[in-house]
Design a protein around this motif. Structure first.
Motif, short mmCIF file in Angstrom:
data_model
loop_
_atom_site.label_atom_id
_atom_site.label_comp_id
_atom_site.label_asym_id
_atom_site.label_seq_id
_atom_site.Cartn_x
_atom_site.Cartn_y
_atom_site.Cartn_z
N GLY B 148 0.81 -1.21 0.00
CA GLY B 148 0.00 0.00 0.00
C GLY B 148 0.85 1.26 0.00
O GLY B 148 0.48 2.28 -0.56
N ARG B 149 2.00 1.18 0.64
CA ARG B 149 2.83 2.37 0.80
C ARG B 149 3.70 2.62 -0.42
O ARG B 149 3.94 3.76 -0.82
N PHE B 150 4.20 1.54 -1.05
CA PHE B 150 5.15 1.72 -2.14
C PHE B 150 4.56 1.22 -3.45
O PHE B 150 4.38 0.01 -3.65
N ALA B 151 4.28 2.16 -4.35
CA ALA B 151 3.56 1.84 -5.58
C ALA B 151 4.37 0.88 -6.46
O ALA B 151 3.80 0.00 -7.10
N THR B 152 5.69 1.05 -6.49
CA THR B 152 6.51 0.20 -7.35
C THR B 152 6.43 -1.26 -6.91
O THR B 152 6.26 -2.16 -7.73
N LEU B 153 6.55 -1.44 -5.61
CA LEU B 153 6.46 -2.80 -5.06
C LEU B 153 5.11 -3.40 -5.41
O LEU B 153 5.01 -4.56 -5.82
N SER B 154 4.09 -2.58 -5.26
CA SER B 154 2.73 -3.04 -5.57
C SER B 154 2.63 -3.46 -7.03
O SER B 154 2.04 -4.49 -7.35
N LEU B 221 2.53 18.38 10.26
CA LEU B 221 3.19 18.20 11.55
C LEU B 221 4.60 17.65 11.39
O LEU B 221 5.36 17.61 12.35
N ASN B 222 4.92 17.19 10.18
CA ASN B 222 6.24 16.61 9.96
C ASN B 222 6.49 15.41 10.86
O ASN B 222 7.56 15.27 11.45
N LEU B 223 5.51 14.56 10.99
CA LEU B 223 5.62 13.43 11.90
C LEU B 223 6.67 12.44 11.40
O LEU B 223 6.87 12.30 10.20
N SER B 224 7.30 11.76 12.35
CA SER B 224 8.26 10.73 11.97
C SER B 224 7.51 9.53 11.39
O SER B 224 6.32 9.36 11.64
N GLU B 225 8.23 8.70 10.62
CA GLU B 225 7.60 7.52 10.02
C GLU B 225 6.93 6.65 11.08
O GLU B 225 5.85 6.11 10.87
N PHE B 229 3.04 5.76 11.35
CA PHE B 229 2.54 4.39 11.37
C PHE B 229 1.62 4.17 12.58
O PHE B 229 0.50 3.68 12.43
N THR B 230 2.07 4.55 13.76
CA THR B 230 1.29 4.21 14.96
C THR B 230 0.07 5.09 15.13
O THR B 230 -0.97 4.62 15.59
N LYS B 231 0.17 6.36 14.75
CA LYS B 231 -0.93 7.28 15.04
C LYS B 231 -1.91 7.42 13.87
O LYS B 231 -3.04 7.84 14.05
N ILE B 232 -1.45 7.13 12.65
CA ILE B 232 -2.33 7.36 11.50
C ILE B 232 -2.55 6.08 10.69
O ILE B 232 -3.67 5.60 10.59
#
Ligand SMILES: Nc1ncnc2c1ncn2[C@@H]1O[C@H](COP(=O)(O)OP(=O)(O)O)[C@@H](O)[C@H]1O
Ligand SMILES: [Mg+2]
Lengths: 266, 312
Positions: B148-154, B221-225, B229-232
């Motif tokens: 879902g995150r990486f289109a190429t992999l998909s 917010l410039n959230l970290s990865e 992942f955990t919050k969104i």
């Protein structure tokens, strides 16, 4: 006064399936520190596009945007955004939604108690202390919008960007929030860019009203300086001849000069 | 899209279990029964009140339980009539009931590997499903997130999934037998294969469906990865993930019966086959009910979990 946000010769082209679509062209705008700018124009003219460019959520295909002398390369907490549909995370309480922002901005320097205090303060500022532990789906639309504003303000941004923050609210709630926002901005001397399609809101709140022509390839049509002293009161202004004139000027721009095809607007 | 078609593919298989849905409604009626104590307390006080509330409650209870009960009664009736004509070749409801009473009086006996109580058989099947499904979740969910995150992999993996997904999991059984050299892990392997597709596809779909507003919040917010992942991502994808899990468990429970028929050993599928060889048809009918009820319970459990994690 100092140039704070500079939009220089900015154009925005979207590559769509039907070919390139030019949304904005030749946008030039300088915003001073502490200024309140309203962006007004017919639906679909590119107001959100311009706001997103200032936010850094999208990058322009032409021109350059600067904030505090530096080029805007991407989004960041110094340019906080209040989204049109509040965009609160539904699995977090109001407190946690704001805390997420506070922690991000101040977490490196301050301890947990201080961060929590900031969160409480931000929510108190918009009068939501009683709803801190509620989830977004448990509160009204106006309250959600206020949490969104609290989240943005809690970051102590250099610029506050708001995309039709009160668009979805009833008239009474909207008036109340406008008054609160005016108070907060007056107290914090915030620099604000607010998208609106409400003429009264634009005149009441802003120092300058940026009026945009219709799209496609929309640009700035006129800029109206609103010379009304602050603090402003909606009741007193209602009969103020200057207010009436400003209002007429914006209406004339929107409904005469930029008379809009209603079919497109719908 | 594809996750939905996957669902559809098994709809046909799930349909014959009409009565089981009736039981689900009855179970819901049972939930309603949780309010009984309040009504019962009231009935101790003024009679006028009781009739008002009590009647209301009775009516609701009847509305929830009567149709399913009637449905079941009709089915048993038809079954009775049908077996009357069949001349004893098919066991009727009474015969089956009597056999069930004997069977469930000692569900956990064990006379060697080929003769164990029905409880053991169900538990071994559940264990295989649990292991195969667990491994599939451990691999499929992270893989789904990445797709879902990486289109190429998909783009790389999607054609492979599209090719393999329509294949019956049983076609993989020989491969499992070859690789593991044993029946038990081979059955688990087929469960793994059939469970992994819905898990990957639904998770990946959930990730691509995360509202762009939430991702914009993360960007502003410039959230970290990790925070993203955990919050969104994770909470936003969770409902999709649970759908994937529900579909996986459902198909796994369908497949295990067939797989065990082929591999033997202890398990409800093998038990059905064994009873067929023993010509104990009433036991087969009992097994059908047991399989249906266990499947229903699994489904209801996951629906309850999904409800717990829906945020609207
Ligand atoms: N990502 C995009 N891709 C293609 N076209 C877009 C995109 N975003 C906006 N547009 C188009 O640009 C124009 C301006 O949109 P927008 O800025 O949302 O208008 P509004 O003034 O109502 O906020 C519209 O015609 C819209 O269809
Ligand atoms: Mg807009």
């Amino acid at each position: 006064m100092k140039k704070f946000v500079q939009v220089e010769n900015v154009g925005m082209r979207f590559d769509t399936k039907k070919g390139p679509f030019i949304a904005l062209r030749d946008i030039d705008l300088t915003i001073e520190k502490g200024e309140f700018i309203a962006l007004i124009g017919h639906s679909g003219c590119g107001k959100s596009t311009l706001l997103n460019l200032i936010a850094g959520l999208t990058t322009p295909t032409d021109g350059v945007l600067l904030c505090d002398g530096r080029e805007i390369g991407g989004p960041g907490p110094e340019r906080a955004v209040v989204f049109q549909n509040h965009s609160l995370l539904p699995w977090l309480t109001c407190f946690e939604n704001v805390y997420l922002a506070v922690e991000r901005v101040f977490g490196a320097k301050e301890g947990k108690p201080k961060l929590k205090l900031r969160t409480h303060e931000a929510l108190a500022l918009v009068g939501l202390t009683h709803a801190e532990q509620k989830y977004p789906h448990e509160i009204s639309g106006g309250m959600k919008q206020r949490v969104g504003i609290a989240r943005a303000l809690s970051m102590q941004p250099k610029v506050l960007l708001m995309d039709e923050p009160f668009g979805a609210l009833d008239a009474l709630t909207r008036a109340k929030l406008q008054d609160e926002l005016m108070k907060i901005c007056f107290a914090t001397k915030a620099t604000v860019v607010m998208v609106t399609h409400d003429v009264d809101e634009a005149v009441l709140l802003s120092d300058r009203i940026v009026m945009m022509t219709n799209g496609p390839s929309a640009t700035i049509g006129e800029i109206l300086k609103v010379d009304l002293e602050r603090p402003r009161s909606r009741l007193e202004l209602a009969n103020d001849p200057r207010y009436v004139d400003y209002r007429a000027a914006v209406l004339s721009f929107l409904y005469e000069k930029q008379a809009h095809d209603e079919r497109v607007a719908a | 899209m594809s996750a939905i078609t996957y669902d559809k593919a098994f709809e046909g298989a799930a349909k014959p279990v009409v009565t089981i849905e009736g039981t689900a409604a009855a179970a819901r009626g049972g939930e309603g029964a949780a309010t009984v104590p309040a009504a019962a307390n009231d009935s101790a006080v003024p009679a006028a009140k009781v009739t008002g509330r009590g009647r209301e409650w009775l009516r609701g209870f009847a509305r929830a339980t009567l149709p399913p009960l009637i449905g079941i009664a009709v089915m048993v009736g038809i079954w009775y009539l049908a077996t009357l004509k069949a001349g004893g070749r098919l066991p009727g409801p009474v015969q089956t009931w009597n056999a069930a009473v004997v069977l469930f009086s000692d569900p956990f006996y064990s006379n060697g590997p080929n003769d164990q109580g029905i409880g053991w058989n169900v538990l071994s099947s559940l264990q295989r499903v649990g292991i195969g499904f667990g491994i599939a979740a451990a691999i499929g969910i992270p893989l789904g997130f990445m797709l879902g995150r990486f289109a190429t992999l998909s783009a790389m993996v999607n054609p492979i999934i599209s090719l393999l997904r329509p294949v019956s999991p049983l076609a993989w059984l020989p491969i499992g037998l070859l690789v593991f050299q044993k029946a038990d892990p081979a059955a688990t392997w087929t469960i793994f294969i059939c469970s992994i597709w819905p898990m990957i596809l639904n998770t990946a779909q959930g990730v691509t469906r995360v509202p762009s507003d939430y991702m914009n919040v993360a960007r502003v917010l410039n959230l970290s990865e990790w925070k993203i992942f955990t919050k969104i991502l994770f909470p936003a994808v969770l409902p999709y993930m649970l759908t994937g899990i529900r579909l996986s468990i459902g198909t796994a429970w369908l497949v295990i019966v067939a797989a065990e028929m082929l591999t033997g050993g202890v398990g409800i599928g093998f038990w059905v086959w064994d009873e067929w060889n023993n010509l104990k048809v009433e036991h087969i009918i009992i097994a059908i009910f047991v399989i249906g009820i266990v499947g229903l319970l699994l489904e209801q459990m996951l629906v309850a979990i999904a409800r717990r994690f829906s945020y609207e």
